[in-house]
Write a protein that holds these residues in place. Structure first.
Motif, PDB file in Angstrom:
ATOM      1  N   ASN A   1      27.894  40.071  41.366  1.00  0.00           N
ATOM      2  CA  ASN A   1      29.215  40.664  41.120  1.00  0.00           C
ATOM      3  C   ASN A   1      30.360  39.827  41.686  1.00  0.00           C
ATOM      4  O   ASN A   1      31.385  40.373  42.082  1.00  0.00           O
ATOM      5  CB  ASN A   1      29.284  42.088  41.704  1.00  0.00           C
TER       6      ASN A   1
ATOM      7  N   ARG B   1      25.791  40.481  47.718  1.00  0.00           N
ATOM      8  CA  ARG B   1      26.563  41.285  46.776  1.00  0.00           C
ATOM      9  C   ARG B   1      28.008  41.409  47.244  1.00  0.00           C
ATOM     10  O   ARG B   1      28.266  41.716  48.411  1.00  0.00           O
ATOM     11  CB  ARG B   1      25.943  42.686  46.646  1.00  0.00           C
TER      12      ARG B   1
ATOM     13  N   PRO C   1      33.768  49.369  45.750  1.00  0.00           N
ATOM     14  CA  PRO C   1      34.663  48.534  44.939  1.00  0.00           C
ATOM     15  C   PRO C   1      36.014  49.210  44.773  1.00  0.00           C
ATOM     16  O   PRO C   1      36.090  50.374  44.422  1.00  0.00           O
ATOM     17  CB  PRO C   1      33.934  48.442  43.592  1.00  0.00           C
TER      18      PRO C   1
HETATM   19  C1  LIG Z   1      31.049  45.134  40.399  1.00  0.00           C
HETATM   20  O1  LIG Z   1      32.454  45.037  40.546  1.00  0.00           O
HETATM   21  C2  LIG Z   1      33.178  45.947  39.741  1.00  0.00           C
HETATM   22  C3  LIG Z   1      34.647  45.633  39.894  1.00  0.00           C
HETATM   23  O2  LIG Z   1      35.013  45.566  41.250  1.00  0.00           O
HETATM   24  C4  LIG Z   1      32.841  47.368  40.128  1.00  0.00           C
HETATM   25  O3  LIG Z   1      33.519  48.264  39.299  1.00  0.00           O
HETATM   26  C5  LIG Z   1      31.332  47.570  40.008  1.00  0.00           C
HETATM   27  O4  LIG Z   1      31.000  48.841  40.482  1.00  0.00           O
HETATM   28  C6  LIG Z   1      30.580  46.524  40.796  1.00  0.00           C
HETATM   29  N1  LIG Z   1      29.170  46.639  40.561  1.00  0.00           N
HETATM   30  C7  LIG Z   1      28.266  46.599  41.534  1.00  0.00           C
HETATM   31  C8  LIG Z   1      26.844  46.689  41.125  1.00  0.00           C
HETATM   32  O5  LIG Z   1      28.567  46.478  42.705  1.00  0.00           O
END
Ligand SMILES: *[C@@H]1O[C@H](CO)[C@@H](O)[C@H](O)[C@H]1NC(C)=O
Ligand SMILES: *[C@@H]1O[C@H](CO)[C@@H](O)[C@H](O)[C@H]1NC(C)=O
Ligand SMILES: *[C@@H]1O[C@H](CO)[C@@H](O)[C@H](O)[C@H]1NC(C)=O
Length: 410
Positions: free
Chosen positions: A114, A174, A236
């Motif tokens: 990510n 991550r 996030p």
């Molecule tokens: C990856 O980043 C996006 C944008 O910040 C977020 O919406 C999403 O939940 C994230 N996915 C993971 C698996 O962390």
């Protein structure tokens, strides 16, 4: 690390504006060359592959692993690196978080999840995941370009902090979120208190220009700060949301590196241009108070504390380790030269176990041929054989093409 100045400007400005110049000339190494006295020529040494310009380094004792943030390639740093006022490049390159095994001396890049960059690396810190002991959170400074820069007075950089989560030995890391706050302007190094809070240094008030030069030269230019940042959530979220920040210390001359002391009650802070180590105590109100100060004869960067696993009441090699530049005075010239060298000095400060007096010694020096620049140095213990304490001294720099580990006797 710092932006430095050329010798002529230095000599004229300092001599005319400021009286006690001897210490400054010493710290900058104006009259210094490598002596070879503590160069450990011939000692066992490793050059660690794929560790480009890793500015910061952290030994995570529970895992016996080293963590660092490095550039993925050599040239971009000489085009774009706001901490040394280099703003030529497009700032669109990548770096990686690496894990180094001090037994095999192998470095491996963690694969991002990510996150795709750009990642322009500088200070990092690592803190245990309170919910699972086999995982850590890593904070890392990212010196991005300012998307709102239009060629005017806007700052060219808009640096932020990235927060990652890593399960030990998983090979991946991550990205959780980015962190940005108007008080965090020239971030250099980080001290993580917990996954939700950290201290970060702003190494300068001015990003470039003559005021920055003044800031580098004059000890009275106490314009840098340490900021305490508190996060509402690790989930996030937009970089500026749920970020609370306040000034933890102000009135410092070029606050730079941060490190962990022997306990949570001790935050290590350095002045790069001043060549000072300050031991600080965290207060309940998020500020830091000065406990004491130690002066070194070179610029110094990110401090580390070595806890001697073989310590006894009358034989304790625990102490502070600080890397710096042999001739910081040259950096203004070398900062854009991929082929230049920058010599290093590494200091070791400890309490003498018998007298409890502080003793400070140079533990390693190089003319730049084995390692170019030093911003972090740390010790990893080796076995103690027949009462002789040996350790690997890791040295890395913001301009070092590869990190080294050299055997030293404590
Ligand atoms: C990856 O980043 C996006 C944008 O910040 C977020 O919406 C999403 O939940 C994230 N996915 C993971 C698996 O962390
Ligand atoms: C350098 O500073 C970072 C950030 O505060 C810290 O994680 C790291 O431990 C320091 N380096 C060493 C060698 O202590
Ligand atoms: C924070 O606490 C320290 C130590 O108790 C005190 O000296 C300082 O004045 C306080 N600062 C603020 C801004 O409250």
């Amino acid at each position: 690390m710092k932006s430095y100045v050329n010798l002529a400007v230095l000599a004229v400005l300092v001599a005319s504006l400021y009286g006690p110049v001897v210490r400054e000339l010493t710290v900058l190494g104006v009259f210094r060359s490598a002596t070879g006295a503590v160069s450990h020529q011939g000692a066992p040494m490793h050059t660690i592959a794929d560790t480009i310009h890793c500015e910061d380094l952290h030994y995570y004792r529970p895992a016996g692993q080293l963590f660092t943030a490095c550039e993925d390639s050599v040239l971009p740093r000489f085009q774009w690196f706001p901490p040394v006022v280099t703003f030529k490049g497009p700032a669109d390159t990548t770096g990686s978080i690496h894990v180094i095994d001090p037994k095999t001396m192998k470095s491996s890049r963690l694969t991002f999840e990510n996150f795709s960059g750009p990642f322009l690396t500088h200070g990092i810190d690592i803190t245990e995941d309170p919910e699972r002991t086999d995982a850590v959170y890593i904070f890392a400074v990212n010196h991005l370009a300012n998307p709102e820069y239009r060629g005017g007075d806007e700052p060219k950089a808009r640096s932020q902090v990235e927060l990652f989560h890593h399960v030990l030995n998983s090979g991946t890391i991550r990205h959780l979120r980015s962190i940005r706050h108007p008080l965090v302007t020239t971030p250099n190094d980080i001290y993580a208190v917990s996954p939700h809070s950290f201290y970060v240094t702003n190494d300068h008030l001015y990003r470039e220009g003559y005021k920055r030069l003044v800031e580098n030269l004059l000890p009275v230019a106490k314009w840098s700060t340490v900021i305490h940042v508190q996060l509402d959530s690790l989930a996030p979220s937009p970089a500026e949301s749920g970020v609370d920040a306040m000034v933890a210390v102000e009135g410092l001359w070029n606050s730079n590196g941060l490190g962990h002391g022997p306990s949570q009650e001790e935050v290590l802070l350095t002045s790069a241009m001043g060549g000072y180590l300050w031991r600080m105590r965290p207060n309940d109100n998020r500020t830091l108070s000065l406990v004491d100060e130690f002066a070194f004869d070179s610029t110094i960067d990110n401090p580390s504390y070595y806890q001697d696993p073989y310590r006894t009441a009358d034989d304790d090699a625990s102490g502070y380790v600080l890397g710096g530049l042999l001739r910081a005075v040259e950096l203004d010239k070398t900062r854009t030269q991929p082929e230049a060298t920058d010599g290093v000095m590494v200091w070791y400060l400890r309490r003498h176990p018998g007298t409890m007096e502080w003793e400070k010694r140079l533990i390693f020096e190089d003319d730049g041929s084995r390692i170019r620049s030093a911003s972090t140095a740390l010790l990893v213990p080796k076995d103690s054989v027949a009462g002789e304490k040996k350790a690997w001294l890791f040295v890395t720099g913001f301009f070092s093409e590869a990190m080294i580990a050299v055997e030293v006797t404590l």
